[in-house]
Motif scaffolding. Structure first.
Motif, PDB file in Angstrom:
ATOM      1  N   SER A   1      -0.888  -7.375   8.595  1.00  0.00           N
ATOM      2  CA  SER A   1      -0.375  -6.996   7.275  1.00  0.00           C
ATOM      3  C   SER A   1      -0.661  -5.538   6.966  1.00  0.00           C
ATOM      4  O   SER A   1       0.187  -4.827   6.418  1.00  0.00           O
ATOM      5  N   LEU A   2      -1.835  -5.068   7.326  1.00  0.00           N
ATOM      6  CA  LEU A   2      -2.180  -3.674   7.094  1.00  0.00           C
ATOM      7  C   LEU A   2      -1.264  -2.757   7.910  1.00  0.00           C
ATOM      8  O   LEU A   2      -0.757  -1.755   7.392  1.00  0.00           O
ATOM      9  N   GLU A   3      -1.020  -3.123   9.152  1.00  0.00           N
ATOM     10  CA  GLU A   3      -0.131  -2.333  10.008  1.00  0.00           C
ATOM     11  C   GLU A   3       1.301  -2.370   9.479  1.00  0.00           C
ATOM     12  O   GLU A   3       2.033  -1.381   9.573  1.00  0.00           O
ATOM     13  N   MET A   4       1.694  -3.484   8.885  1.00  0.00           N
ATOM     14  CA  MET A   4       3.035  -3.601   8.317  1.00  0.00           C
ATOM     15  C   MET A   4       3.189  -2.672   7.108  1.00  0.00           C
ATOM     16  O   MET A   4       4.250  -2.063   6.920  1.00  0.00           O
ATOM     17  N   LEU A   5       2.144  -2.533   6.316  1.00  0.00           N
ATOM     18  CA  LEU A   5       2.198  -1.595   5.181  1.00  0.00           C
ATOM     19  C   LEU A   5       2.368  -0.158   5.674  1.00  0.00           C
ATOM     20  O   LEU A   5       3.142   0.614   5.106  1.00  0.00           O
ATOM     21  N   MET A   6       1.656   0.186   6.733  1.00  0.00           N
ATOM     22  CA  MET A   6       1.788   1.533   7.289  1.00  0.00           C
ATOM     23  C   MET A   6       3.198   1.739   7.834  1.00  0.00           C
ATOM     24  O   MET A   6       3.784   2.806   7.660  1.00  0.00           O
ATOM     25  N   ALA A   7       3.744   0.722   8.465  1.00  0.00           N
ATOM     26  CA  ALA A   7       5.111   0.809   8.992  1.00  0.00           C
ATOM     27  C   ALA A   7       6.117   0.995   7.861  1.00  0.00           C
ATOM     28  O   ALA A   7       7.078   1.759   7.992  1.00  0.00           O
ATOM     29  N   ALA A   8       5.901   0.318   6.744  1.00  0.00           N
ATOM     30  CA  ALA A   8       6.814   0.437   5.596  1.00  0.00           C
ATOM     31  C   ALA A   8       6.877   1.876   5.094  1.00  0.00           C
ATOM     32  O   ALA A   8       7.951   2.385   4.758  1.00  0.00           O
ATOM     33  N   VAL A   9       5.736   2.540   5.062  1.00  0.00           N
ATOM     34  CA  VAL A   9       5.681   3.932   4.603  1.00  0.00           C
ATOM     35  C   VAL A   9       6.434   4.840   5.567  1.00  0.00           C
ATOM     36  O   VAL A   9       7.111   5.777   5.161  1.00  0.00           O
ATOM     37  N   GLN A  10       6.357   4.546   6.860  1.00  0.00           N
ATOM     38  CA  GLN A  10       6.931   5.420   7.877  1.00  0.00           C
ATOM     39  C   GLN A  10       8.368   5.068   8.262  1.00  0.00           C
ATOM     40  O   GLN A  10       9.024   5.843   8.937  1.00  0.00           O
TER      41      GLN A  10
ATOM     42  N   ASP B   1       9.261   7.106  -3.845  1.00  0.00           N
ATOM     43  CA  ASP B   1       8.013   7.876  -3.861  1.00  0.00           C
ATOM     44  C   ASP B   1       6.873   7.158  -4.575  1.00  0.00           C
ATOM     45  O   ASP B   1       5.730   7.195  -4.107  1.00  0.00           O
ATOM     46  N   ASP B   2       7.151   6.506  -5.709  1.00  0.00           N
ATOM     47  CA  ASP B   2       6.070   5.847  -6.443  1.00  0.00           C
ATOM     48  C   ASP B   2       5.496   4.669  -5.654  1.00  0.00           C
ATOM     49  O   ASP B   2       4.278   4.452  -5.640  1.00  0.00           O
ATOM     50  N   GLU B   3       6.341   3.927  -4.953  1.00  0.00           N
ATOM     51  CA  GLU B   3       5.858   2.814  -4.138  1.00  0.00           C
ATOM     52  C   GLU B   3       5.111   3.329  -2.912  1.00  0.00           C
ATOM     53  O   GLU B   3       4.099   2.755  -2.499  1.00  0.00           O
ATOM     54  N   LYS B   4       5.600   4.413  -2.336  1.00  0.00           N
ATOM     55  CA  LYS B   4       4.924   5.025  -1.191  1.00  0.00           C
ATOM     56  C   LYS B   4       3.534   5.498  -1.605  1.00  0.00           C
ATOM     57  O   LYS B   4       2.547   5.250  -0.904  1.00  0.00           O
ATOM     58  N   LYS B   5       3.452   6.151  -2.750  1.00  0.00           N
ATOM     59  CA  LYS B   5       2.154   6.640  -3.245  1.00  0.00           C
ATOM     60  C   LYS B   5       1.193   5.477  -3.487  1.00  0.00           C
ATOM     61  O   LYS B   5       0.005   5.561  -3.172  1.00  0.00           O
ATOM     62  N   ASN B   6       1.712   4.387  -4.023  1.00  0.00           N
ATOM     63  CA  ASN B   6       0.890   3.223  -4.291  1.00  0.00           C
ATOM     64  C   ASN B   6       0.300   2.657  -2.991  1.00  0.00           C
ATOM     65  O   ASN B   6      -0.887   2.331  -2.923  1.00  0.00           O
ATOM     66  N   ILE B   7       1.105   2.559  -1.959  1.00  0.00           N
ATOM     67  CA  ILE B   7       0.616   2.055  -0.677  1.00  0.00           C
ATOM     68  C   ILE B   7      -0.392   3.030  -0.078  1.00  0.00           C
ATOM     69  O   ILE B   7      -1.466   2.629   0.377  1.00  0.00           O
ATOM     70  N   LEU B   8      -0.070   4.314  -0.083  1.00  0.00           N
ATOM     71  CA  LEU B   8      -0.980   5.303   0.493  1.00  0.00           C
ATOM     72  C   LEU B   8      -2.312   5.335  -0.257  1.00  0.00           C
ATOM     73  O   LEU B   8      -3.374   5.466   0.362  1.00  0.00           O
TER      74      LEU B   8
END
Length: 183
Positions: free
Chosen positions: A62-71, A79-86
């Motif tokens: 799941s953690l790797e999937m979040l990183m994949a979503a950003v990339q 941008d707001d969702e990307k910032k939230n994940i980062l």
């Protein structure tokens, strides 16, 4: 012979972890998006290479999937969702190890708890991205290389639908306050 131990962390117990996550989130602005992603990826790799219990390794996907979503450029994360994940991944830039990693069986317990908090906080985002990836893979198999509709148009339609559902779920559900933010 192995044993199974189950325990429950109360909100008071979790406050310690939430405070560490909030401190990391507050410091996130010091790091570039790339630094946060690189450090989170490095933490995942270290955990994968260590002989960790299943309760830790199961959470890495799941953690790797979040990183994949950003990339993922095709996901086109706002941008707001990307910032939230980062911001949620910022803990892994400079983790405050509460349990030293070298302790067999328990060393990554604090990491597993932090990953679980991130997963819970971003579960709607994870589900939406998973749905998008599934749709994309299905359409790639179905349409093949000779598709008459360009890739961006069919991805845009699905992205819009998934994001609309995500926003509606966020607004209708009572989300908990996590790490000082309302999700």
């Amino acid at each position: 012979m192995s044993i199974s131990i189950t325990f429950e962390l109360s909100d008071e117990d979790l406050d310690h972890f939430r405070d560490a996550m909030k401190a990391a989130a507050d410091n996130a602005s010091k790091y570039s998006d790339e630094e946060i992603l690189d450090k989170a990826a490095q933490a995942c790799k270290e955990i994968e290479e260590a002989n960790v219990p299943a309760f830790v390794s199961e959470r890495l996907t799941s953690l790797e999937m979040l990183m994949a979503a950003v990339q993922d450029e095709e996901w086109q994360l706002p941008d707001d969702e990307k910032k939230n994940i980062l911001t949620s991944l910022a803990y892994f830039v400079d983790p405050q190890d509460m349990v030293p990693d070298h302790i067999p069986g328990l060393g990554y317990l604090d990491d597993a708890i932090m990953i679980e908090l991130v997963i819970q906080e971003l579960s709607l985002d994870l589900n939406a991205y998973g749905e998008f990836c599934s749709y994309r893979a299905t359409e790639e198999r179905r349409r093949g290389a000779d598709a008459k509709v360009d890739r961006e148009s069919w991805l845009e339609g699905k992205r819009s639908q998934i994001r609309s559902n995500l926003r509606r779920k966020r607004q209708s559900g009572s989300r908990k306050r996590v790490f000082g933010r309302i999700m």
